[in-house]
Design an enzyme around this catalytic site. Structure first.
Site, mmCIF file in Angstrom:
data_model
loop_
_atom_site.group_PDB
_atom_site.id
_atom_site.type_symbol
_atom_site.label_atom_id
_atom_site.label_comp_id
_atom_site.label_asym_id
_atom_site.label_seq_id
_atom_site.Cartn_x
_atom_site.Cartn_y
_atom_site.Cartn_z
ATOM 1 N N GLU A 112 0.821 -1.225 0.000
ATOM 2 C CA GLU A 112 0.000 0.000 0.000
ATOM 3 C C GLU A 112 0.850 1.268 0.000
ATOM 4 O O GLU A 112 0.654 2.162 0.839
ATOM 5 C CB GLU A 112 -0.973 -0.011 1.197
ATOM 6 C CG GLU A 112 -2.007 -1.111 1.098
ATOM 7 C CD GLU A 112 -3.148 -1.028 2.105
ATOM 8 O OE1 GLU A 112 -3.052 -0.229 3.053
ATOM 9 O OE2 GLU A 112 -4.136 -1.773 1.933
ATOM 10 N N GLU A 167 -5.531 -8.248 -0.653
ATOM 11 C CA GLU A 167 -6.256 -8.018 0.606
ATOM 12 C C GLU A 167 -7.709 -7.751 0.252
ATOM 13 O O GLU A 167 -8.000 -6.793 -0.471
ATOM 14 C CB GLU A 167 -5.684 -6.832 1.384
ATOM 15 C CG GLU A 167 -4.322 -7.093 1.986
ATOM 16 C CD GLU A 167 -3.833 -5.957 2.886
ATOM 17 O OE1 GLU A 167 -4.672 -5.292 3.527
ATOM 18 O OE2 GLU A 167 -2.611 -5.746 2.930
HETATM 19 O O1 AHR Z 1 -5.308 -5.932 6.861
HETATM 20 C C1 AHR Z 1 -5.198 -4.820 7.672
HETATM 21 C C2 AHR Z 1 -4.454 -3.674 6.991
HETATM 22 O O2 AHR Z 1 -5.224 -3.218 5.914
HETATM 23 C C3 AHR Z 1 -3.138 -4.017 6.347
HETATM 24 O O3 AHR Z 1 -2.079 -3.958 7.239
HETATM 25 C C4 AHR Z 1 -2.988 -2.947 5.306
HETATM 26 O O4 AHR Z 1 -2.236 -3.383 4.198
HETATM 27 C C5 AHR Z 1 -4.403 -2.580 4.958
HETATM 28 O O5 AHR Z 1 -4.620 -1.210 5.025
#
Ligand code: AHR
Length: 501
Positions: A173, A292
């Site tokens: 990110e 994610e």
């Molecule tokens: O999954 C929780 C968080 O969400 C992770 O650390 C990050 O990559 C995202 O913002």
């Protein structure tokens, strides 16, 4: 009552079901690692300190890959802290989650755990506080067989064979202002390209993921992907996408339709990749790693990290308890991921244990399944073979966020080897059951082997004491009428039907 007509044609296959669609994510965050995967004092612990009950549930869930060690955590992590004799490992501040990292569990433990849980590891490198050299060091430690300083260090730490990790995330990110060392798209694109080129000098066959956007709502979404790929198109294989969904203001209708946003997100990322590819006159296709995705109630107290002088080890963080509607959305998001199997070639449910997870644990106590466990486990188990490009004509239901959306969403997979067809469906209508007709003219002798549903009170939430109420129940309202399968899906429900052909 909404109606939907689905037609399936075995000749119109979209892509193979990619086993990496059923990945998950383990971050040093809250209790995901400590008292999640790893709890040496637990009665079910292995000699290495891994919870056997959790590894059993991971296998039952059907997880195929696990991305590690972050997440936001990786952008401040020194991987060398987590190797060698446990007693001499340093304790460090974890700035991402305002916690203390004891480093009792590190890279070698993760690799041993991945072997035990039977999952493919995916590693992320720190491009926040560190960079190219650290990525090369980590790769040498993991993948070089022997005879160099770092490969021999791995061997001295007990791993004689190289780990041969194939898939690597170039940071995490990096578009987010919250990210330690976050960058502009131009800065990151250059760094990702340089790092990728150097890593490929060790192993040209690596599969490398550049950071895409942290959500489709990022102000830089689209421009970020375009700029990063303008720099790194030839050097990477994937661009990542992250998305978390939650119910806002008790608006269940919009929440149930969350996959509409995921559809838009994926289509936009693919269009941007192909635009850059066309401008570069490249025949190469960049794939999407949706590394994610999940339901996450970011505004709840559970998601507030500690503050001030409080830097606890493994605090209870992001321990969302999921309801039935959350399970239906998770099932719907999986339908969306499968529907994009031609371009989404990897995906990770975030996360795996305790932090926004399908598996929960109590320290010293049981491990148990959240509601979201079930649609994931069934899809991972039965989505096999090829994804069919079926046509769906569905009545619409109104949502405040997306306007009119199809009430019924579905995807089908065809396993030529076992001659099984699997159909995954959701009814997003919050008020009405849906009548669904599935045309199976191509398979005159088909018969239903199993039909199950997750339905009922959308707010019902599992706990360590009762994780069974929401377990999938037979879908009674289904029948084969000639070559038409007729199903009745309750409101806010997820269902799966399997047919032998
Ligand atoms: O999954 C929780 C968080 O969400 C992770 O650390 C990050 O990559 C995202 O913002």
């Amino acid at each position: 009552m909404p109606r939907a007509l689905i037609n399936l044609d075995p000749a119109a296959a979209l892509a193979d079901v990619n086993r990496r669609t059923f990945g998950a994510f383990v971050e040093h965050l809250g209790r995901c690692v400590y008292t999640g995967l790893h709890e040496p004092a637990h009665p079910a612990a292995t000699p290495e300190g891994f919870r056997r009950d959790v590894a059993d549930l991971v296998r039952e869930l059907g997880v195929t890959t696990v991305r590690y060690p972050g997440g936001n955590f990786v952008s401040g992590y020194r991987w060398e802290d987590g190797i060698g004799p446990a007693a001499s490992r340093p304790r460090r501040l974890d700035l991402a989650w305002h916690s203390t990292e004891p480093n009792e569990f590190g890279l070698d433990e993760f690799m041993a755990w991945a072997r035990m849980a039977d999952v493919e590891p995916i590693l992320a490198v720190n491009l926040g506080t560190r960079g190219l050299q650290e990525a090369l060091d980590l790769l040498e430690y993991c993948n070089v067989a022997a005879g160099t300083a770092l490969s021999d260090r791995r061997r001295a730490n007990g791993a004689a064979d190289p780990y041969r990790v194939k898939m690597w995330c170039l940071g995490n990110e990096m578009d987010g202002p919250w990210q330690i060392g976050g960058m502009t798209a131009h800065e990151y694109g250059r760094l990702a390209a340089r790092t990728a080129r150097a890593m490929r000098m060790i192993d040209p066959s690596l599969e490398l993921v550049a950071c895409g956007s942290s959500s489709s709502a990022m102000p830089t979404f689209g421009r970020w992907e375009r700029e990063v790929l303008a720099q790194a198109y030839d050097d990477v294989d994937f661009v990542s996408a992250h998305a978390y969904y939650q119910m806002h203001d008790a608006d269940l209708a919009s929440f149930a339709a969350s996959p509409v946003d995921m559809d838009y997100f994926i289509d936009s990322v693919v269009a941007t990749c192909d635009h850059v590819g066309a401008a570069l006159k490249s025949r190469k296709r960049i794939m999407v790693s949706f590394d994610e995705w999940n339901v996450w109630y970011t505004d709840r107290a559970e998601s507030k990290p500690p503050a001030g002088d409080d830097w606890p080890v493994a605090p209870r963080l992001l321990e969302d308890r999921y309801c039935l509607a959350d399970a239906m959305v998770v099932g719907g998001l999986l339908i969306c991921l499968l529907r994009h199997s031609d371009r989404v070639r990897s995906a990770c449910l975030a996360q795996l244990v305790n932090a926004i997870a399908p598996i929960m644990t109590e320290p010293g106590g049981p491990a148990w399944r959240q509601t979201t466990f079930h649609p994931f486990a069934l899809t991972a188990r039965w989505a096999k073979g090829r994804v069919l490009r079926g046509s769906i004509r569905s009545d619409q239901c109104e949502t405040a966020r997306f306007g009119g959306v199809d009430s019924v969403d579905a995807v089908a997979t065809l396993d030529a080897e076992t001659r099984q067809l699997a159909l995954f469906l959701t009814n997003r209508s919050v008020a009405e059951a849906a009548e669904v007709e599935v045309g199976l003219a191509a398979w005159p002798g088909a018969r239903v082997v199993e039909a199950v549903q997750i339905s009922g009170d959308p707010s019902w939430t599992a706990s360590a004491l009762d994780q069974t109420w929401v377990a999938p129940r037979p879908l009674g309202d289904q029948a084969l009428d000639g070559t038409t399968l007729k199903l009745r899906l309750p409101p806010v429900s997820w269902a799966m039907a399997r047919l032998a052909l």
